[in-house]
Scaffold this motif. Structure first.
Motif, PDB file in Angstrom:
ATOM      1  N   ILE A   1       0.813  -1.115   0.084  1.00 46.76           N
ATOM      2  CA  ILE A   1       0.041  -0.095   0.140  1.00 46.76           C
ATOM      3  C   ILE A   1       0.744   1.164   0.008  1.00 46.76           C
ATOM      4  O   ILE A   1       1.647   1.425   0.776  1.00 46.76           O
ATOM      5  CB  ILE A   1      -0.765  -0.026   1.051  1.00 46.76           C
ATOM      6  CG1 ILE A   1      -1.783  -1.088   1.208  1.00 46.76           C
ATOM      7  CG2 ILE A   1      -1.903   1.434   1.191  1.00 46.76           C
ATOM      8  CD1 ILE A   1      -2.662  -1.439   2.381  1.00 46.76           C
ATOM      9  N   ILE A   2       0.721   2.120  -1.111  1.00 52.01           N
ATOM     10  CA  ILE A   2       1.379   3.348  -1.347  1.00 52.01           C
ATOM     11  C   ILE A   2       0.631   4.751  -0.595  1.00 52.01           C
ATOM     12  O   ILE A   2       1.297   5.263   0.404  1.00 52.01           O
ATOM     13  CB  ILE A   2       1.732   3.655  -2.797  1.00 52.01           C
ATOM     14  CG1 ILE A   2       2.407   2.520  -3.266  1.00 52.01           C
ATOM     15  CG2 ILE A   2       2.396   5.009  -2.719  1.00 52.01           C
ATOM     16  CD1 ILE A   2       3.767   2.232  -2.660  1.00 52.01           C
ATOM     17  N   TRP A   3      -0.514   4.631  -0.803  1.00 52.28           N
ATOM     18  CA  TRP A   3      -1.324   5.662  -0.420  1.00 52.28           C
ATOM     19  C   TRP A   3      -2.783   5.183  -0.191  1.00 52.28           C
ATOM     20  O   TRP A   3      -3.193   4.151  -0.621  1.00 52.28           O
ATOM     21  CB  TRP A   3      -1.055   6.937  -1.187  1.00 52.28           C
ATOM     22  CG  TRP A   3      -1.404   8.331  -0.526  1.00 52.28           C
ATOM     23  CD1 TRP A   3      -2.384   9.115  -1.048  1.00 52.28           C
ATOM     24  CD2 TRP A   3      -0.786   8.847   0.668  1.00 52.28           C
ATOM     25  NE1 TRP A   3      -2.375  10.294  -0.213  1.00 52.28           N
ATOM     26  CE2 TRP A   3      -1.364  10.222   0.720  1.00 52.28           C
ATOM     27  CE3 TRP A   3       0.476   8.448   1.155  1.00 52.28           C
ATOM     28  CZ2 TRP A   3      -0.876  11.126   1.767  1.00 52.28           C
ATOM     29  CZ3 TRP A   3       0.822   9.554   2.247  1.00 52.28           C
ATOM     30  CH2 TRP A   3       0.216  10.563   2.603  1.00 52.28           C
ATOM     31  N   GLU A   4      -3.636   6.163   0.250  1.00 52.70           N
ATOM     32  CA  GLU A   4      -4.935   5.834   0.223  1.00 52.70           C
ATOM     33  C   GLU A   4      -5.775   5.199  -1.190  1.00 52.70           C
ATOM     34  O   GLU A   4      -6.756   4.591  -0.963  1.00 52.70           O
ATOM     35  CB  GLU A   4      -5.871   7.053   0.722  1.00 52.70           C
ATOM     36  CG  GLU A   4      -6.008   8.218  -0.332  1.00 52.70           C
ATOM     37  CD  GLU A   4      -6.823   9.180   0.490  1.00 52.70           C
ATOM     38  OE1 GLU A   4      -7.928   9.149   1.137  1.00 52.70           O
ATOM     39  OE2 GLU A   4      -6.607  10.510  -0.062  1.00 52.70           O
ATOM     40  N   ASN A   5      -5.081   5.717  -1.937  1.00 51.74           N
ATOM     41  CA  ASN A   5      -5.703   5.105  -3.550  1.00 51.74           C
ATOM     42  C   ASN A   5      -4.920   4.420  -4.320  1.00 51.74           C
ATOM     43  O   ASN A   5      -5.061   4.541  -5.554  1.00 51.74           O
ATOM     44  CB  ASN A   5      -6.374   6.546  -4.219  1.00 51.74           C
ATOM     45  CG  ASN A   5      -5.398   7.586  -4.522  1.00 51.74           C
ATOM     46  OD1 ASN A   5      -4.171   7.584  -3.826  1.00 51.74           O
ATOM     47  ND2 ASN A   5      -5.613   8.631  -5.217  1.00 51.74           N
ATOM     48  N   LEU A   6      -4.015   4.154  -3.898  1.00 53.78           N
ATOM     49  CA  LEU A   6      -2.783   3.520  -4.758  1.00 53.78           C
ATOM     50  C   LEU A   6      -1.852   2.404  -4.067  1.00 53.78           C
ATOM     51  O   LEU A   6      -1.496   2.317  -2.777  1.00 53.78           O
ATOM     52  CB  LEU A   6      -1.630   4.576  -5.207  1.00 53.78           C
ATOM     53  CG  LEU A   6      -0.666   4.170  -5.980  1.00 53.78           C
ATOM     54  CD1 LEU A   6      -1.268   3.657  -7.545  1.00 53.78           C
ATOM     55  CD2 LEU A   6       0.266   5.402  -6.206  1.00 53.78           C
ATOM     56  N   ALA A   7      -1.841   1.302  -4.633  1.00 54.17           N
ATOM     57  CA  ALA A   7      -0.826   0.196  -3.939  1.00 54.17           C
ATOM     58  C   ALA A   7      -0.082  -0.284  -5.272  1.00 54.17           C
ATOM     59  O   ALA A   7      -0.495  -0.207  -6.398  1.00 54.17           O
ATOM     60  CB  ALA A   7      -1.737  -1.063  -3.423  1.00 54.17           C
ATOM     61  N   GLU A   8       0.844  -1.125  -4.814  1.00 50.07           N
ATOM     62  CA  GLU A   8       2.140  -1.783  -5.826  1.00 50.07           C
ATOM     63  C   GLU A   8       1.925  -3.130  -5.745  1.00 50.07           C
ATOM     64  O   GLU A   8       2.083  -3.661  -4.484  1.00 50.07           O
ATOM     65  CB  GLU A   8       3.443  -0.989  -5.385  1.00 50.07           C
ATOM     66  CG  GLU A   8       4.364  -1.633  -6.573  1.00 50.07           C
ATOM     67  CD  GLU A   8       5.862  -1.338  -5.935  1.00 50.07           C
ATOM     68  OE1 GLU A   8       6.794  -1.712  -6.560  1.00 50.07           O
ATOM     69  OE2 GLU A   8       6.168  -0.928  -4.844  1.00 50.07           O
TER      70      GLU A   8
ATOM     71  N   VAL B   1      -0.913 -12.747  -8.716  1.00 50.84           N
ATOM     72  CA  VAL B   1      -1.391 -11.261  -8.706  1.00 50.84           C
ATOM     73  C   VAL B   1      -2.745 -11.151  -8.561  1.00 50.84           C
ATOM     74  O   VAL B   1      -3.144 -10.097  -7.949  1.00 50.84           O
ATOM     75  CB  VAL B   1      -0.814 -10.781 -10.274  1.00 50.84           C
ATOM     76  CG1 VAL B   1      -1.598  -9.407 -10.664  1.00 50.84           C
ATOM     77  CG2 VAL B   1       0.480 -10.626 -10.280  1.00 50.84           C
ATOM     78  N   GLU B   2      -3.773 -12.002  -9.019  1.00 52.89           N
ATOM     79  CA  GLU B   2      -5.231 -11.825  -8.763  1.00 52.89           C
ATOM     80  C   GLU B   2      -5.536 -11.802  -7.249  1.00 52.89           C
ATOM     81  O   GLU B   2      -6.241 -11.125  -6.672  1.00 52.89           O
ATOM     82  CB  GLU B   2      -5.671 -12.909  -9.362  1.00 52.89           C
ATOM     83  CG  GLU B   2      -5.803 -12.788 -10.928  1.00 52.89           C
ATOM     84  CD  GLU B   2      -6.146 -14.080 -11.725  1.00 52.89           C
ATOM     85  OE1 GLU B   2      -6.534 -15.046 -11.213  1.00 52.89           O
ATOM     86  OE2 GLU B   2      -6.675 -13.853 -12.925  1.00 52.89           O
ATOM     87  N   ALA B   3      -4.572 -12.528  -6.484  1.00 52.57           N
ATOM     88  CA  ALA B   3      -4.983 -12.493  -4.925  1.00 52.57           C
ATOM     89  C   ALA B   3      -4.615 -11.131  -4.461  1.00 52.57           C
ATOM     90  O   ALA B   3      -5.425 -10.601  -3.706  1.00 52.57           O
ATOM     91  CB  ALA B   3      -3.950 -13.525  -4.379  1.00 52.57           C
ATOM     92  N   CYS B   4      -3.509 -10.413  -4.949  1.00 53.28           N
ATOM     93  CA  CYS B   4      -3.316  -9.231  -4.796  1.00 53.28           C
ATOM     94  C   CYS B   4      -4.290  -8.039  -5.017  1.00 53.28           C
ATOM     95  O   CYS B   4      -4.794  -7.417  -4.170  1.00 53.28           O
ATOM     96  CB  CYS B   4      -1.862  -8.785  -5.042  1.00 53.28           C
ATOM     97  SG  CYS B   4      -0.467  -9.782  -4.206  1.00 53.28           S
TER      98      CYS B   4
ATOM     99  N   ILE C   1      -9.044  -0.259  -2.492  1.00 47.84           N
ATOM    100  CA  ILE C   1      -8.010   0.693  -3.201  1.00 47.84           C
ATOM    101  C   ILE C   1      -8.228   0.148  -4.659  1.00 47.84           C
ATOM    102  O   ILE C   1      -8.374  -1.120  -4.791  1.00 47.84           O
ATOM    103  CB  ILE C   1      -6.307   0.157  -2.687  1.00 47.84           C
ATOM    104  CG1 ILE C   1      -6.188   0.578  -1.338  1.00 47.84           C
ATOM    105  CG2 ILE C   1      -5.466   0.637  -3.513  1.00 47.84           C
ATOM    106  CD1 ILE C   1      -4.802  -0.041  -0.621  1.00 47.84           C
ATOM    107  N   PHE C   2      -8.341   1.051  -5.344  1.00 45.85           N
ATOM    108  CA  PHE C   2      -8.701   0.575  -6.683  1.00 45.85           C
ATOM    109  C   PHE C   2      -7.688   1.102  -8.077  1.00 45.85           C
ATOM    110  O   PHE C   2      -8.177   0.966  -9.187  1.00 45.85           O
ATOM    111  CB  PHE C   2     -10.228   1.164  -7.016  1.00 45.85           C
ATOM    112  CG  PHE C   2     -11.173   0.904  -6.298  1.00 45.85           C
ATOM    113  CD1 PHE C   2     -11.816  -0.525  -6.196  1.00 45.85           C
ATOM    114  CD2 PHE C   2     -11.635   1.640  -5.201  1.00 45.85           C
ATOM    115  CE1 PHE C   2     -12.801  -1.088  -5.193  1.00 45.85           C
ATOM    116  CE2 PHE C   2     -12.682   1.160  -4.234  1.00 45.85           C
ATOM    117  CZ  PHE C   2     -13.064  -0.324  -4.212  1.00 45.85           C
ATOM    118  N   LYS C   3      -6.687   1.617  -7.584  1.00 45.30           N
ATOM    119  CA  LYS C   3      -5.677   1.829  -8.550  1.00 45.30           C
ATOM    120  C   LYS C   3      -4.279   1.025  -7.942  1.00 45.30           C
ATOM    121  O   LYS C   3      -3.879   1.119  -7.049  1.00 45.30           O
ATOM    122  CB  LYS C   3      -5.208   3.219  -8.810  1.00 45.30           C
ATOM    123  CG  LYS C   3      -4.309   3.642 -10.042  1.00 45.30           C
ATOM    124  CD  LYS C   3      -4.235   5.032 -10.079  1.00 45.30           C
ATOM    125  CE  LYS C   3      -3.157   5.403 -11.308  1.00 45.30           C
ATOM    126  NZ  LYS C   3      -3.045   6.638 -11.590  1.00 45.30           N
TER     127      LYS C   3
END
Length: 152
Positions: free
Chosen positions: A60-67, A87-90, A99-101
């Motif tokens: 998790i990077i921020w409220e709306n972004l994960a890597e 990847v699908e599990a993540c 988180i949608f991006k």
């Protein structure tokens, strides 16, 4: 089987990430300290005997972004859709968390394009995204990674 990583998986995950020849140096190695601190980010693929044969993390990077990062499948188990399932599990966990991006930095653009990630200009991502780049031995002159993004 794909499942959340457990404390007893840390040494196996570390081994996967440290054996650069196994995956052509395409992922950053992680220290034990980093793995213990971020264990909850990881999913693992295990074989019928319970041995860890793959891993992937959602950072998790921020409220709306994960890597999506640290994706590795042992060479003898590639071609069985384990990378896709990890990847699908993540991605599923990202949605569960709201988180949608999700992005990844990768040289394996074909793999991620097949999963419907699209290439994005690195400059479009927040500079906070590149914090790990400073620890990469290929930074800055020999980096071939491409930013790819999926909006869920």
């Amino acid at each position: 089987m794909i499942r959340k990583a457990r404390i007893q998986d840390v040494k196996a995950i570390h081994s996967l990430l440290m054996h650069r020849e196994e995956h052509d140096g395409l992922v950053l190695p992680r220290s034990f300290s980093q793995l213990y601190s971020h264990l909850r980010d990881f999913f693992v693929a295990v074989d019928d005997q319970g041995a860890v044969i793959g891993c992937c993390a959602l950072n998790i990077i921020w409220e709306n972004l994960a890597e999506i990062r640290s994706l590795v499948v042992v060479s003898g188990h590639r071609g069985k859709r384990l990378g896709r399932k990890l990847v699908e599990a993540c991605l599923s966990e990202a949605v569960t968390l709201g988180i949608f991006k999700v992005y990844t930095l990768t040289e394996q653009t074909g793999f991620f394009a097949h999963l419907e990630f699209v290439q994005e200009d690195m400059d479009a991502l927040n500079q906070k995204v590149f914090a790990d780049c400073l620890n990469c031995p290929r930074f800055p002159d020999h980096c071939n990674e491409v930013a790819m993004v999926m909006v869920l």
